[in-house]
Design a protein around this motif. Structure first.
Motif, PDB file in Angstrom:
ATOM      1  N   GLU A   1       0.830  -1.209   0.000  1.00  0.00           N
ATOM      2  CA  GLU A   1       0.000   0.000   0.000  1.00  0.00           C
ATOM      3  C   GLU A   1       0.862   1.255   0.000  1.00  0.00           C
ATOM      4  OE1 GLU A   1      -2.662  -0.125   3.277  1.00  0.00           O
ATOM      5  OE2 GLU A   1      -3.869  -1.752   2.443  1.00  0.00           O
ATOM      6  N   VAL A   2       1.910   1.245   0.797  1.00  0.00           N
ATOM      7  CA  VAL A   2       2.805   2.403   0.863  1.00  0.00           C
ATOM      8  C   VAL A   2       3.527   2.581  -0.468  1.00  0.00           C
ATOM      9  CG1 VAL A   2       4.892   3.309   1.953  1.00  0.00           C
ATOM     10  CG2 VAL A   2       3.086   2.330   3.365  1.00  0.00           C
ATOM     11  N   LEU A   3       4.028   1.500  -1.043  1.00  0.00           N
ATOM     12  CA  LEU A   3       4.718   1.588  -2.331  1.00  0.00           C
ATOM     13  C   LEU A   3       3.779   2.042  -3.443  1.00  0.00           C
ATOM     14  CD1 LEU A   3       7.044  -1.533  -2.247  1.00  0.00           C
ATOM     15  CD2 LEU A   3       7.680   0.868  -2.024  1.00  0.00           C
ATOM     16  N   ARG A   4       2.545   1.568  -3.433  1.00  0.00           N
ATOM     17  CA  ARG A   4       1.566   1.980  -4.436  1.00  0.00           C
ATOM     18  C   ARG A   4       1.237   3.468  -4.290  1.00  0.00           C
ATOM     19  NH1 ARG A   4      -4.074  -0.946  -4.435  1.00  0.00           N
ATOM     20  NH2 ARG A   4      -4.100   0.184  -2.481  1.00  0.00           N
ATOM     21  N   PHE A   5       1.107   3.925  -3.044  1.00  0.00           N
ATOM     22  CA  PHE A   5       0.851   5.345  -2.804  1.00  0.00           C
ATOM     23  C   PHE A   5       2.016   6.192  -3.296  1.00  0.00           C
ATOM     24  CE2 PHE A   5       1.539   9.041  -0.086  1.00  0.00           C
ATOM     25  CZ  PHE A   5       0.404   9.765  -0.382  1.00  0.00           C
ATOM     26  N   LEU A   6       3.248   5.797  -2.988  1.00  0.00           N
ATOM     27  CA  LEU A   6       4.413   6.559  -3.434  1.00  0.00           C
ATOM     28  C   LEU A   6       4.520   6.579  -4.957  1.00  0.00           C
ATOM     29  CD1 LEU A   6       7.118   5.509  -0.829  1.00  0.00           C
ATOM     30  CD2 LEU A   6       5.978   7.714  -1.036  1.00  0.00           C
ATOM     31  N   LEU A   7       4.245   5.450  -5.593  1.00  0.00           N
ATOM     32  CA  LEU A   7       4.279   5.395  -7.046  1.00  0.00           C
ATOM     33  C   LEU A   7       3.216   6.309  -7.659  1.00  0.00           C
ATOM     34  CD1 LEU A   7       5.513   4.094  -9.566  1.00  0.00           C
ATOM     35  CD2 LEU A   7       3.762   2.328  -9.358  1.00  0.00           C
ATOM     36  N   LEU A   8       2.021   6.299  -7.103  1.00  0.00           N
ATOM     37  CA  LEU A   8       0.952   7.170  -7.579  1.00  0.00           C
ATOM     38  C   LEU A   8       1.294   8.636  -7.350  1.00  0.00           C
ATOM     39  CD1 LEU A   8      -1.923   7.293  -8.769  1.00  0.00           C
ATOM     40  CD2 LEU A   8      -2.771   7.230  -6.425  1.00  0.00           C
ATOM     41  N   PHE A   9       1.870   8.944  -6.202  1.00  0.00           N
ATOM     42  CA  PHE A   9       2.253  10.317  -5.882  1.00  0.00           C
ATOM     43  C   PHE A   9       3.327  10.826  -6.846  1.00  0.00           C
ATOM     44  CE2 PHE A   9       4.960  13.328  -3.553  1.00  0.00           C
ATOM     45  CZ  PHE A   9       4.026  14.304  -3.276  1.00  0.00           C
ATOM     46  N   VAL A  10       4.355  10.043  -7.094  1.00  0.00           N
ATOM     47  CA  VAL A  10       5.428  10.451  -8.005  1.00  0.00           C
ATOM     48  C   VAL A  10       4.891  10.592  -9.427  1.00  0.00           C
ATOM     49  CG1 VAL A  10       7.602   9.680  -9.052  1.00  0.00           C
ATOM     50  CG2 VAL A  10       7.291   9.534  -6.587  1.00  0.00           C
ATOM     51  N   THR A  11       4.032   9.685  -9.848  1.00  0.00           N
ATOM     52  CA  THR A  11       3.447   9.754 -11.186  1.00  0.00           C
ATOM     53  C   THR A  11       2.611  11.026 -11.356  1.00  0.00           C
ATOM     54  OG1 THR A  11       3.372   7.347 -11.274  1.00  0.00           O
ATOM     55  CG2 THR A  11       2.005   8.542 -12.851  1.00  0.00           C
ATOM     56  N   CYS A  12       1.770  11.324 -10.391  1.00  0.00           N
ATOM     57  CA  CYS A  12       0.941  12.542 -10.474  1.00  0.00           C
ATOM     58  C   CYS A  12       1.800  13.797 -10.431  1.00  0.00           C
ATOM     59  CB  CYS A  12      -0.084  12.553  -9.346  1.00  0.00           C
ATOM     60  SG  CYS A  12      -1.392  11.350  -9.555  1.00  0.00           S
ATOM     61  N   THR A  13       2.868  13.783  -9.642  1.00  0.00           N
ATOM     62  CA  THR A  13       3.752  14.942  -9.572  1.00  0.00           C
ATOM     63  C   THR A  13       4.437  15.185 -10.908  1.00  0.00           C
ATOM     64  OG1 THR A  13       4.141  14.530  -7.226  1.00  0.00           O
ATOM     65  CG2 THR A  13       5.726  15.927  -8.355  1.00  0.00           C
ATOM     66  N   LEU A  14       4.968  14.123 -11.516  1.00  0.00           N
ATOM     67  CA  LEU A  14       5.637  14.275 -12.808  1.00  0.00           C
ATOM     68  C   LEU A  14       4.655  14.665 -13.911  1.00  0.00           C
ATOM     69  CD1 LEU A  14       8.126  11.279 -12.684  1.00  0.00           C
ATOM     70  CD2 LEU A  14       8.625  13.708 -12.375  1.00  0.00           C
ATOM     71  N   LEU A  15       3.464  14.135 -13.873  1.00  0.00           N
ATOM     72  CA  LEU A  15       2.441  14.498 -14.854  1.00  0.00           C
ATOM     73  C   LEU A  15       2.051  15.969 -14.717  1.00  0.00           C
ATOM     74  CD1 LEU A  15       0.590  13.413 -17.097  1.00  0.00           C
ATOM     75  CD2 LEU A  15      -1.084  12.920 -15.321  1.00  0.00           C
ATOM     76  N   SER A  16       1.878  16.424 -13.487  1.00  0.00           N
ATOM     77  CA  SER A  16       1.537  17.841 -13.257  1.00  0.00           C
ATOM     78  C   SER A  16       2.663  18.748 -13.725  1.00  0.00           C
ATOM     79  CB  SER A  16       1.274  18.088 -11.770  1.00  0.00           C
ATOM     80  OG  SER A  16       0.199  17.323 -11.332  1.00  0.00           O
ATOM     81  N   TYR A  17       3.894  18.371 -13.433  1.00  0.00           N
ATOM     82  CA  TYR A  17       5.039  19.167 -13.875  1.00  0.00           C
ATOM     83  C   TYR A  17       5.095  19.235 -15.397  1.00  0.00           C
ATOM     84  CZ  TYR A  17       9.811  20.613 -14.779  1.00  0.00           C
ATOM     85  OH  TYR A  17      10.908  21.272 -15.250  1.00  0.00           O
ATOM     86  N   GLY A  18       4.848  18.115 -16.052  1.00  0.00           N
ATOM     87  CA  GLY A  18       4.860  18.088 -17.513  1.00  0.00           C
ATOM     88  C   GLY A  18       3.783  18.967 -18.114  1.00  0.00           C
ATOM     89  N   ILE A  19       2.588  18.924 -17.542  1.00  0.00           N
ATOM     90  CA  ILE A  19       1.488  19.751 -18.042  1.00  0.00           C
ATOM     91  C   ILE A  19       1.794  21.231 -17.851  1.00  0.00           C
ATOM     92  CG2 ILE A  19      -0.925  20.386 -17.639  1.00  0.00           C
ATOM     93  CD1 ILE A  19      -1.446  17.408 -17.074  1.00  0.00           C
ATOM     94  N   ILE A  20       2.282  21.610 -16.675  1.00  0.00           N
ATOM     95  CA  ILE A  20       2.604  23.016 -16.408  1.00  0.00           C
ATOM     96  C   ILE A  20       3.742  23.480 -17.311  1.00  0.00           C
ATOM     97  CG2 ILE A  20       3.565  24.575 -14.669  1.00  0.00           C
ATOM     98  CD1 ILE A  20       1.931  23.005 -12.606  1.00  0.00           C
ATOM     99  N   SER A  21       4.742  22.640 -17.516  1.00  0.00           N
ATOM    100  CA  SER A  21       5.853  22.992 -18.391  1.00  0.00           C
ATOM    101  C   SER A  21       5.374  23.166 -19.835  1.00  0.00           C
ATOM    102  CB  SER A  21       6.924  21.903 -18.313  1.00  0.00           C
ATOM    103  OG  SER A  21       7.979  22.182 -19.190  1.00  0.00           O
ATOM    104  N   PHE A  22       4.519  22.272 -20.304  1.00  0.00           N
ATOM    105  CA  PHE A  22       3.978  22.382 -21.658  1.00  0.00           C
ATOM    106  C   PHE A  22       3.167  23.663 -21.822  1.00  0.00           C
ATOM    107  CE2 PHE A  22       0.314  21.684 -24.446  1.00  0.00           C
ATOM    108  CZ  PHE A  22       0.978  21.543 -25.657  1.00  0.00           C
ATOM    109  N   LEU A  23       2.311  23.970 -20.852  1.00  0.00           N
ATOM    110  CA  LEU A  23       1.492  25.175 -20.940  1.00  0.00           C
ATOM    111  C   LEU A  23       2.330  26.442 -20.884  1.00  0.00           C
ATOM    112  CD1 LEU A  23      -1.587  24.176 -18.761  1.00  0.00           C
ATOM    113  CD2 LEU A  23      -1.449  24.342 -21.247  1.00  0.00           C
ATOM    114  N   SER A  24       3.390  26.449 -20.064  1.00  0.00           N
ATOM    115  CA  SER A  24       4.220  27.647 -19.986  1.00  0.00           C
ATOM    116  C   SER A  24       4.993  27.863 -21.278  1.00  0.00           C
ATOM    117  CB  SER A  24       5.171  27.563 -18.799  1.00  0.00           C
ATOM    118  OG  SER A  24       6.155  26.574 -19.015  1.00  0.00           O
TER     119      SER A  24
END
Length: 79
Positions: free
Chosen positions: A10-33
């Protein structure tokens, strides 16, 4: 102290989901900027642009009354 396998997954799945969402958000913000912001906002404007700032040269006589009037107008109206 014993750590269960299910809790560890559960902890590993949460960390994987958290890192994935963080990188996805960064990519979207970088693309929009890169898409909407200009690459060089200080370039020389094209077309019929008017220079806003007039540099004050010490050899020329200064119109201090005009500057003070404009400064007061700026403080009063914010323009």
């Amino acid at each position: 102290m014993r750590v269960s396998y299910r809790r560890l997954m559960e902890v590993l799945r949460f960390l994987l989901l958290f890192v994935t969402c963080t990188l996805l958000s960064y990519g979207i913000i970088s693309f929009l900027s890169h898409t909407f912001l200009p690459s060089n906002p200080y370039h020389v404007p094209d077309g019929e642009a008017v220079k806003v700032v007039k540099l004050i040269h010490s050899s020329e006589p200064q119109d201090w009354e005009g500057y003070l009037t404009r400064l007061q107008l700026f403080y009063v109206t914010g323009e």
